[in-house]
Design an enzyme around this catalytic site. Structure first.
Site, short mmCIF file in Angstrom:
data_model
loop_
_atom_site.label_atom_id
_atom_site.label_comp_id
_atom_site.label_asym_id
_atom_site.label_seq_id
_atom_site.Cartn_x
_atom_site.Cartn_y
_atom_site.Cartn_z
N GLU A 36 0.82 -1.20 0.00
CA GLU A 36 0.00 0.00 0.00
C GLU A 36 0.86 1.27 0.00
OE1 GLU A 36 -3.30 0.52 -0.38
OE2 GLU A 36 -2.71 2.62 -0.31
N THR A 72 -5.56 1.56 -5.81
CA THR A 72 -5.13 0.17 -5.62
C THR A 72 -5.77 -0.74 -6.66
OG1 THR A 72 -5.11 0.57 -3.25
CG2 THR A 72 -4.89 -1.70 -3.95
N HIS A 128 -1.56 3.22 4.74
CA HIS A 128 -2.55 3.98 3.98
C HIS A 128 -2.73 5.35 4.61
CE1 HIS A 128 -6.22 5.13 1.93
NE2 HIS A 128 -6.02 4.12 1.09
N ASP A 186 1.81 -0.06 -4.88
CA ASP A 186 0.62 0.12 -5.72
C ASP A 186 0.51 1.52 -6.33
OD1 ASP A 186 -0.17 1.37 -3.35
OD2 ASP A 186 -2.15 0.41 -3.25
N HIS A 187 0.85 2.55 -5.55
CA HIS A 187 0.75 3.94 -6.06
C HIS A 187 1.38 4.87 -5.03
CE1 HIS A 187 -2.41 4.32 -3.11
NE2 HIS A 187 -2.99 3.24 -3.62
C1 GP9 Z 1 -8.67 -0.83 0.18
C2 GP9 Z 1 -7.24 -0.69 -0.13
C3 GP9 Z 1 -6.83 0.74 -0.27
O1 GP9 Z 1 -9.15 -2.11 0.21
O2 GP9 Z 1 -6.90 -1.46 -1.21
O3 GP9 Z 1 -7.35 1.34 -1.37
P1 GP9 Z 1 -6.77 2.70 -1.98
O4 GP9 Z 1 -7.44 3.83 -1.28
O5 GP9 Z 1 -5.29 2.73 -1.75
O6 GP9 Z 1 -7.12 2.61 -3.41
MN MN Z 2 -3.64 1.66 -2.34
#
Ligand code: GP9
Ligand code: MN
Length: 534
Positions: free
Chosen positions: A167, A209, A324, A383-384
């Site tokens: 994340e 994500t 996150h 992921d980002h």
């Molecule tokens: C939620 C997680 C986070 O299940 O994958 O999502 P994001 O806000 O990073 O897209």
């Molecule tokens: Mn994410």
């Protein structure tokens, strides 16, 4: 507030995914300032005046002819505005994924109308699509196919694949210290015995994500507007899990959030996941959860128990959560003192990344303890971005760089680590992105990909094009970076002649639009499936 958080403008498809917004509560309140009340000052004044000075307001019906003239003039002005924009930037609407340019040129109100038009147009696209639409795209993709490197082809044949989506993890944390302490001590060691890609970029858009999952599994770009997971979950795809499932792998996704978040439960069927271990499969208590849910250390621990039960070989994706926004940690999980920048968010981020690193260390240990390590290939990627525009300046300072569009592109680098126990590994500087992961992984597993509809290329191939295209039209090559309508030299960051970037301009526009056409038209349903599984 949306722009502040996402550095992007809201689009209609996002309005249809309110389920996700609920979970964003905490982030929303973190990004709203009391000064925002001033945006509404005019409304307060108007209401006050209407109440106090009623005589200023006369309510009467406007004659029909005047109404018609008003709307005609209004429509005329909009068209003149659009016409001028088109003259100034002929490619503007062809490159409507570049919302920054779009809004700059036509203004936020016209942009909203245009987005409504796109919404209507794209919703109808599937109905009018036909098999012929796929031919040109297939030819393009086929002509760009690159052969795998025989040195690496099949080196992970028959192994389990464990994909870990980290994340919000950006690449700048790797090999960096704060107060003489490493932010990612475990990953820094791991990359010494793994294939580590240090020029690898995330390519996600509004689907965050879910976009990264989509891109990685399909080697297609996410959509320019909205999240494919929400807009096209019923489409036909030829994703990695489906391909591997057909070859006898068990495929699973593990993520300790509700199954409906990002519409995963629906989308995973289309991607070919046999199993989805979501929130209900995890034991979440007050002690082991924070912010968005189960803390990573506990998530990995419980995941290993689930992995142990999977028939082998398996393809399992694990999606972490603790790192996150807004990056909150319990006191006992703070492993590093990172009070080093002006930005509190960035400081907290460095701490949550440090925590995530610890979770990964324990995860590897558990894989070894449970006998799952030796026979697996472990693929780890970010992921980002976690750091948002508000903190770019603080981050630039922390990285000791000037805050320019070039630096912002660099910030889009995420780590990619492919760990194959027994293989020595090396650091590879090929320029690539998440879109490359599908052919890269399949080739490592000894599975051919020629003939598939992949927009990415095997990162180990000697002929990799060294090009990473971002969803908003920015791109990076081994020599140049294109961002904010400017061409930069990649290494020095200095501005250079447009001609260097112009050569890529058509490819970039074509790829993004082709990929969109596949999704909007659901074109893979016309694909002859016998052709792609060899
Ligand atoms: C939620 C997680 C986070 O299940 O994958 O999502 P994001 O806000 O990073 O897209
Ligand atoms: Mn994410």
């Amino acid at each position: 507030v949306f722009y502040r958080f996402f550095s992007d403008f809201i689009t209609f498809p996002l309005i249809y995914q309110p389920g996700n917004f609920k979970a964003l509560d905490e982030s929303f309140w973190a990004e709203i300032f009391w000064q925002d009340i001033f945006y509404f000052v005019d409304v307060f004044i108007l209401v006050f005046v209407m109440w106090k000075k009623k005589q200023y307001f006369i309510f009467q019906t406007i004659p029909s002819i005047e109404r018609k003239v008003y709307f005609l003039m209004k429509a005329g002005l909009i068209f003149i505005n659009l016409g001028i924009s088109h003259l100034q930037t002929p490619d503007l609407f062809n490159r409507n994924f570049d919302r920054e340019q779009l809004v700059k040129n036509i203004g936020p109100y016209n942009y909203t109308l245009y987005d409504l038009y796109l919404q209507t147009k794209t919703s109808a696209q599937r109905v009018f699509a036909e098999d012929n639409d796929l031919i040109e795209i297939k030819e393009y993709v086929d002509s760009n196919y690159v052969e795998p490197n025989p040195k690496y082809f099949g080196i992970a044949k028959g192994r389990n694949v464990i994909v870990v989506s980290l994340e919000s993890t950006q690449n700048f944390v790797i090999n960096r210290t704060v107060n003489n302490e490493e932010i990612t001590p475990f990953l820094n060691d791991l990359i010494k015995e793994s294939y580590y890609f240090n020029n690898f970029y995330h390519q996600t858009g509004q689907g965050k994500t879910s976009d990264s999952e989509f891109i990685v599994d399909n080697s297609l770009y996410g959509l320019g507007r909205g999240a494919v997971f929400f807009t096209h979950p019923k489409n036909e795809f030829m994703a990695t899990p489906e391909i591997l499932s057909n070859l006898g792998y068990t495929t699973a996704s593990l993520h300790a959030n509700t199954k409906v978040f990002w519409n995963r439960d629906e989308m995973y069927h289309s991607l070919g996941y046999d199993r989805f271990y979501h929130l209900d499969y995890f034991d979440v208590t007050e002690e082991n959860a924070i912010g968005w849910g189960l803390k990573d250390i506990h998530f990995f621990e419980q995941s290993v128990r689930l992995l142990k039960e999977l028939p082998q070989p398996f393809y399992a994706k694990l999606i972490t959560l603790t790192n996150h926004h807004p990056f909150v940690l319990a006191e006992e999980d703070v492993f590093i003192d990172a009070n080093v920048t002006e930005s509190e968010t960035l400081n907290q981020y460095l701490q949550t990344v440090r925590y995530e690193d610890e979770a990964l260390r324990l995860f590897f240990q558990q894989l070894k303890d449970e006998g799952l390590y030796d026979n697996s290939m472990i693929v780890i990627y970010g992921d980002h971005n976690g750091i948002i525009e508000k903190d770019y300046e603080a981050l630039s300072m922390f990285l000791e760089k000037d805050y320019t569009a070039h630096t912002v592109v660099e910030m889009q680098q995420v780590p990619l680590i492919i760990h194959i126990p027994g293989e020595e590994g090396e650091t590879i500087s090929t320029v690539g992105g998440q879109i490359d992961l599908k052919p890269t992984m399949l080739h490592l597993l000894g599975i051919e990909t020629e003939g598939q509809l992949n927009f990415g290329h095997d990162l180990f191939s000697e002929n990799h094009p060294n090009l990473a295209i971002f969803r908003d039209g920015r791109f990076v090559t081994d020599k140049y970076v294109f961002a904010d309508n400017t061409c930069f030299e990649k290494d020095s960051g200095s501005v250079t002649g447009d001609a260097h970037c112009e050569t890529y301009y058509d490819i970039v526009t074509k790829e993004l639009n082709y990929s969109d056409q596949i999704i909007y038209g659901d074109l893979i349903r016309f694909y002859n499936k016998d052709m792609f599984i060899k």
